[in-house]
Design an enzyme around this catalytic site. Structure first.
Site, PDB file in Angstrom:
ATOM      1  N   ASP A 185      43.069  48.383  42.384  1.00 58.57           N
ATOM      2  CA  ASP A 185      43.147  47.167  43.198  1.00 58.57           C
ATOM      3  C   ASP A 185      43.438  45.958  42.343  1.00 58.57           C
ATOM      4  O   ASP A 185      42.806  44.926  42.476  1.00 58.57           O
ATOM      5  CB  ASP A 185      41.793  46.935  43.907  1.00 58.57           C
ATOM      6  CG  ASP A 185      41.301  48.154  44.611  1.00 58.57           C
ATOM      7  OD1 ASP A 185      40.096  48.426  44.518  1.00 58.57           O
ATOM      8  OD2 ASP A 185      42.116  48.827  45.256  1.00 58.57           O
TER       9      ASP A 185
ATOM     10  N   SER B 104      44.420  40.327  41.167  1.00 55.69           N
ATOM     11  CA  SER B 104      43.249  41.026  41.672  1.00 55.69           C
ATOM     12  C   SER B 104      43.387  41.045  43.182  1.00 55.69           C
ATOM     13  O   SER B 104      43.390  40.008  43.833  1.00 55.69           O
ATOM     14  CB  SER B 104      41.972  40.300  41.265  1.00 55.69           C
ATOM     15  OG  SER B 104      40.890  40.806  42.007  1.00 55.69           O
ATOM     16  N   ARG B 105      43.499  42.233  43.743  1.00 55.54           N
ATOM     17  CA  ARG B 105      43.780  42.291  45.178  1.00 55.54           C
ATOM     18  C   ARG B 105      42.567  41.964  46.033  1.00 55.54           C
ATOM     19  O   ARG B 105      42.671  41.905  47.240  1.00 55.54           O
ATOM     20  CB  ARG B 105      44.312  43.678  45.542  1.00 55.54           C
ATOM     21  CG  ARG B 105      45.641  43.925  44.882  1.00 55.54           C
ATOM     22  CD  ARG B 105      46.275  45.215  45.290  1.00 55.54           C
ATOM     23  NE  ARG B 105      47.124  45.714  44.209  1.00 55.54           N
ATOM     24  CZ  ARG B 105      47.905  46.773  44.299  1.00 55.54           C
ATOM     25  NH1 ARG B 105      47.947  47.440  45.411  1.00 55.54           N
ATOM     26  NH2 ARG B 105      48.631  47.148  43.275  1.00 55.54           N
ATOM     27  N   VAL B 106      41.420  41.787  45.388  1.00 52.15           N
ATOM     28  CA  VAL B 106      40.249  41.377  46.158  1.00 52.15           C
ATOM     29  C   VAL B 106      40.143  39.867  46.151  1.00 52.15           C
ATOM     30  O   VAL B 106      39.786  39.252  47.136  1.00 52.15           O
ATOM     31  CB  VAL B 106      38.980  42.034  45.567  1.00 52.15           C
ATOM     32  CG1 VAL B 106      37.736  41.349  46.039  1.00 52.15           C
ATOM     33  CG2 VAL B 106      38.971  43.495  45.909  1.00 52.15           C
TER      34      VAL B 106
END
Lengths: 94, 495
Positions: free
Chosen positions: B338, B363-365
């Site tokens: 992610d 950061s895909r979060v």
């Protein structure tokens, strides 16, 4: 030199039947030669032995008990195995 | 050395619990031994992943099932095996003992101690390979995992339950980022597991030394499969580390697992596959090299409270050659994780350490894993850096530029300087927020670039001595209010 295909097939069939025969056998390894009464008693306890051709092997190093082998399975009830298990477990503790 | 009486008592206890059971076991005969893999015939009813015990005490696990033969990876010294030896299938799937007592220890992938201390007493056995939790058990990531590194926590935040890849060339600071993250988890209640795969023994030793010095070993487990260990142990190491992490995950704890590094793990698996004569694909890797890493990283998750809570965060490390992130293994792992942190040699050599390329790292979060305070200061920070990057090419023409551009370049340079950090010096959330706020509000613009480091040090000291309450308040409430900003302003003006 080429082998005739018919011959190849015959050899294959022969080997397959030999393999099948092997699978139908069972080997009992004991420290002495067992007689008929003992073998029939064993067949009662182990239903897997019924209908199989029994081959007897004598091996004194198992001390006592027996080892039954059929197909690729083994039931090891020899005293030698129990002693080596004991050795293992004591080694684990110390 | 324990007394003889104790030994005898224990032996008595063991023997009294003995049961004689008639069990049939599968037997196989060894036919070939090749480089860590043994081929056996027989074992007709054995299953994949089953542990196989050889006559001479060695053990292995089944990795290949063919019509007439079985391929077994030997766990231990394969040179002692001879053709014709018998092997027994134990009926157990490959698993390792786990428990609380592993914390603070250095173990191999089968829980055998490597730090010279006695074997830990462990009651539970966890299977090494496990299917990842399904969709229904998971919850979205929204709790941050503070790494203590300003660049990461501000712009590429990591959450608990996320997988974030650390990718870069050799000697760019990948392991350092991982170790700093572990050091920063001291009072956060996160159990850390550092898994060393195919590393030099000297490197592993220095990592353990660093952890000991920073008192991080009290909540860390080190699983080590060095380059000199057998290929089987290198292949199992990351799965073992995850199995140990899952023990704590099931108790609702937060776990951090670091895989250093997965490139060497792929090499170990390639060696096993080639010895088993599996068809070789691109770069001689087997066809299921993607599955090798995807099933490992899918076990990182955040569990919903209904099912116990807890999270397992994974930080895999990949080493690239010559910055080639478009290689086979790097692209595979990038597509699984992610987000990634790109470390570049050029930045490292230009003394920007940590050498994270903020433009390409992602950061895909993202913001979901950031506290409110950090979000407030980070947005301005990102803007300053983005403008600086776009004008970076013009920095050579310093004297011929207009005022606006010069200001942006100056601000960008100061902010970049502030983001540099020495290794093994984690910053708490409050300290990070304060320093970044100082930089983005322009209080550093008038200073010389060389004085910024000094000023930062002085500010940090002042905060830690005179403004302890402010730091405590920020760490607890995680928001930056106007009153806090005024306090900071006063402090800065006094320096």
């Amino acid at each position: 030199m080429k082998i005739k295909p018919r011959l190849k097939e015959e050899i294959k069939k022969y080997l397959l039947t030999k393999q099948q025969e092997e699978r139908k056998k069972a080997t009992i390894t004991a420290a002495y030669h067992l007689n008929e009464v003992e073998i029939s008693k064993l067949k009662e306890i182990f239903p897997a032995l019924k209908g199989r051709k029994i081959i007897q092997q004598i091996d004194e190093s198992i001390i006592a008990g027996l080892i039954i082998k059929y197909e690729s399975k083994v039931v090891d009830l020899s005293l030698r195995q129990r002693l080596s298990n004991l050795e293992h477990r004591i080694n684990e503790i110390t | 050395m324990r007394s003889l009486d104790q030994y005898i008592k224990e032996i008595e206890r063991e023997l009294s619990t003995q049961k004689i059971s008639v069990r049939e076991s599968e037997i196989g005969t060894l036919v070939e031994v090749k480089d860590g893999v043994a081929i056996l015939t027989g074992l007709q009813n054995a299953f994949f992943g089953e542990i196989v015990e050889f006559e001479n005490g060695e053990s292995g696990f089944i990795i290949d099932l063919s019509e007439d033969s079985v391929g077994v990876v030997v766990l231990g010294d394969y040179l002692t095996l001879k053709a014709g030896m018998l092997a027994k299938a134990s009926g157990r799937i490959l698993s390792l003992p786990v428990g609380e007592k592993l914390i603070g220890r250095v173990v191999d992938p089968l829980s055998k101690p490597l730090d010279g201390l006695p074997k830990p007493s462990l009651n539970t056995n966890n299977p090494i390979e496990k299917i990842a939790p399904g969709v229904i058990y998971r919850k979205s990531v929204n709790v941050p995992l503070q790494t203590g590194i300003k660049t990461i926590d501000a712009m590429i935040p990591i959450g608990r339950g996320q997988r974030e890849l650390i990718i870069g060339d050799r000697v760019t600071g990948k392991t350092t980022i991982a170790i700093d993250t572990i050091i920063n988890q001291k009072n956060e209640g996160v159990i850390c597991i550092y898994c060393a795969i195919g590393q030099k023994n000297a490197n592993i030793a220095s990592v353990i030394e660093t952890l000991k010095k920073n008192k991080a070993l009290d909540y860390t487990i080190v699983v080590a499969a060095a380059a000199s260990d057998s290929v089987a142990l290198q292949y199992l190491a990351p799965y073992s580390a995850t199995a140990i992490g899952e023990y704590f995950l099931e108790k609702g704890k937060d776990v951090l697992v670091i895989y250093d590094d997965l490139t060497k793990h792929a090499w170990a698996y390639r060696q096993i596959s080639l010895v088993l004569r599996r068809p070789a694909g691109r770069e001689a890797y087997p066809g299921d090299i993607f599955y090798l890493h995807s099933r490992l990283l899918e076990r990182a998750c955040r569990i919903d409270e209904k099912y116990g809570g807890g999270s397992l965060t994974a930080l895999p490390i990949i080493e690239t050659l010559e910055g080639d992130i478009a290689g086979y293994i790097p692209t595979n792992v990038i597509s699984i994780t992610d987000g990634q942190l790109f470390l570049e040699t050029d930045l490292f050599n230009a003394d920007i350490r940590p050498a994270i390329n903020v433009g390409t790292s992602v950061s895909r979060v993202g913001g979901n894993a950031q506290t409110k305070a950090m979000k407030q200061v980070a947005s301005q920070l990102k803007l300053d850096l983005a403008q600086y990057r776009s004008l970076a090419a013009f920095s050579q023409f310093e004297s011929e530029l207009d005022e606006q551009t010069k200001k942006l370049l100056n601000r960008g340079a100061k902010v970049t300087q502030v983001l540099k950090q020495k290794k093994h010096t984690p910053y708490s959330l409050a300290e990070q927020v304060c320093i970044i706020w100082t930089a983005t509000s322009g209080y550093l613009d008038e200073l010389e670039l060389s004085d910024v480091e000094n000023f930062e040090g002085k500010l940090l000291d002042a905060l830690r001595t005179r403004k302890k309450d402010l730091l405590k308040k920020l760490n607890k409430q995680k928001t930056l209010e106007k009153t806090d900003e005024k306090e900071l302003e006063k402090l800065i003006k006094s320096l």
